[in-house]
Scaffold this active site. Structure first.
Site, mmCIF file in Angstrom:
data_model
loop_
_atom_site.group_PDB
_atom_site.id
_atom_site.type_symbol
_atom_site.label_atom_id
_atom_site.label_comp_id
_atom_site.label_asym_id
_atom_site.label_seq_id
_atom_site.Cartn_x
_atom_site.Cartn_y
_atom_site.Cartn_z
ATOM 1 N N ARG A 111 -9.137 -30.729 23.846
ATOM 2 C CA ARG A 111 -9.507 -30.699 22.427
ATOM 3 C C ARG A 111 -10.438 -29.519 22.173
ATOM 4 O O ARG A 111 -11.372 -29.277 22.935
ATOM 5 C CB ARG A 111 -10.195 -32.009 22.041
ATOM 6 C CG ARG A 111 -10.584 -32.059 20.576
ATOM 7 C CD ARG A 111 -10.911 -33.464 20.145
ATOM 8 N NE ARG A 111 -12.245 -33.890 20.580
ATOM 9 C CZ ARG A 111 -12.852 -34.997 20.141
ATOM 10 N NH1 ARG A 111 -12.255 -35.789 19.272
ATOM 11 N NH2 ARG A 111 -14.053 -35.316 20.577
ATOM 12 N N SER A 112 -10.166 -28.803 21.085
ATOM 13 C CA SER A 112 -11.062 -27.695 20.705
ATOM 14 C C SER A 112 -11.764 -28.043 19.394
ATOM 15 O O SER A 112 -12.945 -28.316 19.365
ATOM 16 C CB SER A 112 -10.272 -26.391 20.593
ATOM 17 O OG SER A 112 -9.840 -25.990 21.877
ATOM 18 N N HIS A 115 -8.575 -30.889 14.963
ATOM 19 C CA HIS A 115 -7.895 -30.949 13.663
ATOM 20 C C HIS A 115 -6.430 -31.370 13.741
ATOM 21 O O HIS A 115 -5.731 -31.359 12.737
ATOM 22 C CB HIS A 115 -8.000 -29.601 12.941
ATOM 23 C CG HIS A 115 -9.361 -29.345 12.377
ATOM 24 N ND1 HIS A 115 -10.497 -29.374 13.146
ATOM 25 C CD2 HIS A 115 -9.775 -29.064 11.105
ATOM 26 C CE1 HIS A 115 -11.556 -29.115 12.381
ATOM 27 N NE2 HIS A 115 -11.150 -28.925 11.144
ATOM 28 N N CYS A 177 -9.712 -23.109 6.506
ATOM 29 C CA CYS A 177 -10.764 -24.109 6.723
ATOM 30 C C CYS A 177 -11.613 -23.678 7.922
ATOM 31 O O CYS A 177 -11.107 -23.562 9.037
ATOM 32 C CB CYS A 177 -10.121 -25.464 6.981
ATOM 33 S SG CYS A 177 -11.309 -26.723 7.418
ATOM 34 N N GLY A 183 -8.832 -23.021 19.723
ATOM 35 C CA GLY A 183 -7.935 -23.434 20.806
ATOM 36 C C GLY A 183 -6.596 -23.956 20.313
ATOM 37 O O GLY A 183 -5.541 -23.479 20.734
ATOM 38 N N HIS A 185 -5.513 -23.899 17.078
ATOM 39 C CA HIS A 185 -5.017 -23.034 16.007
ATOM 40 C C HIS A 185 -4.198 -21.864 16.556
ATOM 41 O O HIS A 185 -3.052 -21.656 16.143
ATOM 42 C CB HIS A 185 -6.241 -22.514 15.245
ATOM 43 C CG HIS A 185 -5.964 -21.833 13.939
ATOM 44 N ND1 HIS A 185 -5.337 -22.450 12.891
ATOM 45 C CD2 HIS A 185 -6.273 -20.578 13.499
ATOM 46 C CE1 HIS A 185 -5.268 -21.605 11.858
ATOM 47 N NE2 HIS A 185 -5.825 -20.464 12.217
ATOM 48 N N TYR A 478 1.165 -27.941 11.634
ATOM 49 C CA TYR A 478 1.169 -29.061 10.697
ATOM 50 C C TYR A 478 1.909 -30.214 11.383
ATOM 51 O O TYR A 478 2.927 -30.712 10.912
ATOM 52 C CB TYR A 478 1.847 -28.664 9.380
ATOM 53 C CG TYR A 478 1.055 -27.665 8.560
ATOM 54 C CD1 TYR A 478 -0.263 -27.343 8.886
ATOM 55 C CD2 TYR A 478 1.614 -27.047 7.434
ATOM 56 C CE1 TYR A 478 -0.985 -26.434 8.138
ATOM 57 C CE2 TYR A 478 0.885 -26.134 6.680
ATOM 58 C CZ TYR A 478 -0.409 -25.832 7.035
ATOM 59 O OH TYR A 478 -1.129 -24.937 6.282
HETATM 60 C C1 FAD Z 1 -8.712 -29.454 7.259
HETATM 61 C C2 FAD Z 1 -7.662 -28.647 7.960
HETATM 62 C C3 FAD Z 1 -7.376 -27.368 7.527
HETATM 63 C C4 FAD Z 1 -6.410 -26.587 8.166
HETATM 64 N N1 FAD Z 1 -6.150 -25.324 7.716
HETATM 65 C C5 FAD Z 1 -5.243 -24.553 8.340
HETATM 66 C C6 FAD Z 1 -4.967 -23.225 7.922
HETATM 67 O O1 FAD Z 1 -5.550 -22.728 6.962
HETATM 68 N N2 FAD Z 1 -4.036 -22.515 8.595
HETATM 69 C C7 FAD Z 1 -3.371 -23.027 9.665
HETATM 70 O O2 FAD Z 1 -2.557 -22.314 10.266
HETATM 71 N N3 FAD Z 1 -3.596 -24.290 10.080
HETATM 72 C C8 FAD Z 1 -4.508 -25.055 9.454
HETATM 73 N N4 FAD Z 1 -4.738 -26.334 9.899
HETATM 74 C C9 FAD Z 1 -3.982 -26.843 11.040
HETATM 75 C C10 FAD Z 1 -4.609 -26.379 12.349
HETATM 76 O O3 FAD Z 1 -4.255 -25.025 12.594
HETATM 77 C C11 FAD Z 1 -4.086 -27.220 13.511
HETATM 78 O O4 FAD Z 1 -4.405 -28.570 13.303
HETATM 79 C C12 FAD Z 1 -4.662 -26.738 14.844
HETATM 80 O O5 FAD Z 1 -3.851 -27.145 15.908
HETATM 81 C C13 FAD Z 1 -6.077 -27.243 15.026
HETATM 82 O O6 FAD Z 1 -6.688 -26.725 16.155
HETATM 83 P P1 FAD Z 1 -7.961 -27.518 16.723
HETATM 84 O O7 FAD Z 1 -8.395 -26.826 17.943
HETATM 85 O O8 FAD Z 1 -8.931 -27.729 15.628
HETATM 86 O O9 FAD Z 1 -7.304 -28.932 17.007
HETATM 87 P P2 FAD Z 1 -7.215 -29.882 18.290
HETATM 88 O O10 FAD Z 1 -6.897 -31.211 17.699
HETATM 89 O O11 FAD Z 1 -8.405 -29.755 19.145
HETATM 90 O O12 FAD Z 1 -5.957 -29.304 19.072
HETATM 91 C C14 FAD Z 1 -4.653 -29.239 18.534
HETATM 92 C C15 FAD Z 1 -3.634 -29.204 19.660
HETATM 93 O O13 FAD Z 1 -3.890 -28.108 20.543
HETATM 94 C C16 FAD Z 1 -4.241 -28.588 21.843
HETATM 95 N N5 FAD Z 1 -5.347 -27.752 22.328
HETATM 96 C C17 FAD Z 1 -6.629 -27.745 21.865
HETATM 97 N N6 FAD Z 1 -7.360 -26.852 22.522
HETATM 98 C C18 FAD Z 1 -6.550 -26.265 23.432
HETATM 99 C C19 FAD Z 1 -6.740 -25.254 24.401
HETATM 100 N N7 FAD Z 1 -7.925 -24.688 24.582
HETATM 101 N N8 FAD Z 1 -5.697 -24.875 25.172
HETATM 102 C C20 FAD Z 1 -4.480 -25.458 24.997
HETATM 103 N N9 FAD Z 1 -4.239 -26.424 24.090
HETATM 104 C C21 FAD Z 1 -5.264 -26.823 23.304
HETATM 105 C C22 FAD Z 1 -4.612 -30.032 21.651
HETATM 106 O O14 FAD Z 1 -4.434 -30.807 22.825
HETATM 107 C C23 FAD Z 1 -3.678 -30.442 20.538
HETATM 108 O O15 FAD Z 1 -2.393 -30.691 21.053
HETATM 109 C C24 FAD Z 1 -5.703 -27.132 9.261
HETATM 110 C C25 FAD Z 1 -5.984 -28.417 9.700
HETATM 111 C C26 FAD Z 1 -6.948 -29.189 9.054
HETATM 112 C C27 FAD Z 1 -7.215 -30.589 9.514
#
Ligand code: FAD
Ligand code: NAG
Ligand code: NAG
Ligand code: NAG
Ligand code: NAG
Ligand code: NAG
Ligand code: NAG
Ligand code: NAG
Ligand code: NAG
Ligand code: NAG
Length: 537
Positions: A111-112, A115, A177, A183, A185, A478
């Site tokens: 988790r990073s 989201h 956001c 990670g 994203h 998404y």
């Molecule tokens: C409020 C909100 C706004 C958003 N806005 C945008 C936007 O403007 N543009 C856009 O493109 N997307 C947007 N998103 C979607 C977002 O890009 C994805 O949800 C993204 O995967 C989130 O990354 P995270 O690290 O926060 O999530 P996490 O839940 O931590 O990770 C998402 C996925 O990636 C995996 N992962 C995490 N870290 C790593 C790592 N270091 N190495 C390998 N795998 C990993 C996790 O296991 C999971 O499968 C938005 C989401 C939310 C909730």
């Protein structure tokens, strides 16, 4: 298509695991104790490790678990909980967690930013460990070379802030956001208001550090071009733990211009939205990104109307923007007063809805308002006709006020210049725009969740004739488990995975499977929508 209420699939998975593998339930202390000892033995000289290990017995456990969960649907007592949450402060601890989890049969969910729309970074049906990278978030900006190294646990807001500290003429194309984690994203593509000028975040990655299934740390050179290709959009939790990314920063002018213009049905919203489809991707300069947010609202007269927000970033000054809009989209009636000139870094807080707040809001990892939500995505290749727009308005109006929203994100520009196979993300030339379908709510009752999820699924069904087909494409960031899932046991068939896999990756799916087979043949890194290796079919 899943029609149950939220969590049911996770509860089902737990039940199946307990039935099939009762020893896990009855002897759970032992593998867990072995895991903990493995961490300790391997890190004898590392006194920080005990501060990085959280079990349900620690007071810190719930707050560390809950803090980054964005979707309240999954922030409930009966959601499956990890046996351990590890928050490494050093990359070597990431390697050890991989080694010990594998040895003692615990699944890893990395988790990073937390989201993930379906909570896959912190939920699993199997006994599992969360590898939470929140403390690995160093950012080193090299303004002279226009590059930066950013660790996966950083948020895009932190990244923007650190770039802004060093330069007023550099930026990076990533999400709107600020709390989104780098990670996940970057692992799924990543886009924001500079999509048409510079493409995705993943299009601008030039190196990375990955801890593989053996706990070995690789860089671009040692991982090879296949794995380096796969991690740039092929989905997270699949190929390894990406610890850090080297990115190419992009030039931005000293002054950029933003606007948000609202038009209702009485103000010709229908014909404006119709025309938008013909100019937003194909005609406007790459420097202009104008998206449309659609929802319904109860007017003062009690009449329900449609609100169309035209929200835009122009990489240039207002006078130029007014010329561009005057010649391509005079019907919108954009005025000088609508235009806000600002530095690029200020535009990041403007679009995040934090105008007027100090730039330090970008560093606040809890600034996003959490809600219950279910979102879905679609790609549009042919403009939608006015009569169909009227039908869409009926759906938005029929739903409770604001219950159903759409965001139309224009493509074209740089997106059409990059080949479909350059990175795993395939949605390039030929796509006019992407739709994000949204429903979010604040009433946590089971009935409300069921109602909202059913609403958005029906609406998605209605939209089928007007969006991409064979496959009906979707954006992996998404995340939507309605479009298909792997099974829990790793014996997912090619046919089963290719259903969701081709929607996200189209023809790149097969190459992703080949890379996965080479780097993680035992499918150690997995979730409900991770590319499976050939060996598990
Ligand atoms: C409020 C909100 C706004 C958003 N806005 C945008 C936007 O403007 N543009 C856009 O493109 N997307 C947007 N998103 C979607 C977002 O890009 C994805 O949800 C993204 O995967 C989130 O990354 P995270 O690290 O926060 O999530 P996490 O839940 O931590 O990770 C998402 C996925 O990636 C995996 N992962 C995490 N870290 C790593 C790592 N270091 N190495 C390998 N795998 C990993 C996790 O296991 C999971 O499968 C938005 C989401 C939310 C909730
Ligand atoms: C959790 O509890 C264990 C045992 O008491 C302790 O060693 C460890 O330091 C605690 N973890 C944290 C993060 O405080
Ligand atoms: C952990 O310890 C085991 C046994 O002592 C050893 O074989 C292994 O290489 C160590 N792994 C790491 C990542 O330190
Ligand atoms: C670019 O990076 C190199 C290597 O880190 C460094 O020596 C050089 O000074 C940098 N160039 C500029 C213009 O900052
Ligand atoms: C709506 O469009 C019509 C015809 O295209 C035009 O005459 C009218 O002025 C427009 N109304 C508004 C409020 O822009
Ligand atoms: C409200 O809707 C009614 C029925 O469609 C219509 O006659 C009336 O003009 C509308 N009111 C306004 C202010 O638009
Ligand atoms: C940029 O934003 C900061 C923080 O809100 C503000 O203090 C500053 O005045 C803004 N600059 C411009 C030119 O708008
Ligand atoms: C971060 O933002 C949240 C929500 O706006 C707020 O409650 C909190 O106080 C902020 N934290 C800091 C450190 O500013
Ligand atoms: C939440 O929704 C349920 C069912 O739709 C309803 O009975 C309840 O009153 C709602 N609660 C609130 C606080 O609105
Ligand atoms: C997958 O593996 C599990 C456990 O071995 C088994 O129970 C199940 O029947 C298998 N499913 C398929 C579709 O082969």
């Amino acid at each position: 298509m899943e029609i149950n209420v939220p969590f049911s699939r996770f509860q089902l998975c737990c039940l199946v695991i307990l039935l099939c593998f009762p020893y896990i339930a009855f002897a759970s202390g032992n593998p867990h104790e072995n895991f903990r000892q493995c961490l300790t033995v391997n890190l004898t000289k590392d006194t920080s490790i005990s501060q990085a290990v959280h079990t349900p017995a620690n007071l810190s456990y719930s707050s560390v678990l809950d803090v980054s969960i964005q979707n309240l649907r999954f922030l409930t007592p009966d959601a499956p909980k990890p046996s351990f949450i590890i928050t490494p402060v050093d990359v070597s601890q990431v390697q050890t967690v991989i080694y010990c989890s594998r040895k003692y049969g615990l699944q890893v969910r990395m988790r990073s930013g937390g989201h993930d729309y379906e909570g896959l970074s912190y939920l699993s049906g199997s006994p599992f460990v969360i590898l939470d990278l929140v403390n690995l978030r160093a950012i080193t900006v090299d303004a002279g070379n226009a590059t930066a190294w950013v660790q996966s646990g950083a948020t895009v807001g932190e990244l923007y802030y650190r770039i802004g500290e060093k330069s007023t003429t550099l930026g990076f194309p990533a999400g709107v956001c600020p709390t989104v984690g780098v990670g996940g994203h970057f692992s799924g593509g990543g886009y924001g208001m500079m999509l048409r000028k510079y493409g995705l975040s993943a299009d601008n990655i030039i190196d990375a550090q990955v801890a593989d299934v053996n706990g070995k740390l690789l860089d671009r050179k040692s991982m090879g071009e296949d794995l380096f290709w796969a991690i740039r959009g092929g989905g997270g939790n699949t190929f390894g733990v990406v610890v850090s990314w080297k990115i190419r920063l992009v030039p931005v002018p000293e002054t950029v211009t933003g606007f948000t213009v609202l038009r209702t049905l009485h103000q010709n919203a229908t014909s404006l939205v119709h025309k938008w489809q013909f100019i937003a991707a194909e005609e406007l300069p790459h420097e202009l990104y104008m998206r449309v947010i659609l929802q319904s609202r109860n007017g003062a007269d009690g009449n329900r109307t449609i609100e169309a927000f035209f929200e835009a970033l122009y990489l240039g000054e207002a006078d130029e923007l007014l010329d561009v809009m005057g010649s391509s989209f005079p019907e919108l009636g954009l005025t000088r007063e609508d235009c806000i000139e600002m530095p690029w870094i200020n535009s990041t807080i403007y679009f995040a809805g934090f105008s007027g707040q100090p730039l330090e809001i970008l560093l606040n990892r809890s600034s996003n308002t959490k809600s219950y939500f279910k979102y879905k995505s679609d790609y549009v290749k042919e403009p939608i006709s006015e009569p169909v727009l009227e039908e869409i308005w009926k759906w938005l109006i029929k739903a409770d006020q604001g219950a159903l929203q759409m965001i139309w994100n224009p493509y074209g520009g740089r997106m059409s210049e990059i080949s479909e196979s350059a990175i795993p993300f395939p949605h390039r030339a030929g796509n006019i725009f992407k739709i994000q379908h949204l429903t979010s709510w604040t009433n946590g009752s089971v009935e409300e969740s069921a109602k909202r999820i059913s609403l958005i699924r029906s609406f998605y069904g209605f939209m089928a004739p007007f969006v991409s087909k064979s496959p009906r494409s979707a954006y992996i960031n998404y995340r939507d488990l309605d479009i298909g899932m792997n099974n829990e046991f790793g014996n997912t068939s090619y046919g089963q995975a290719s259903i969701w896999g081709t929607k996200y990756f189209n023809r790149n799916f097969d190459r992703l499977v080949r890379v996965k087979t080479a780097v993680d043949p035992s499918n150690f890194f997995r979730n409900e929508q991770s590319v499976p290796p050939l060996t598990s079919w």
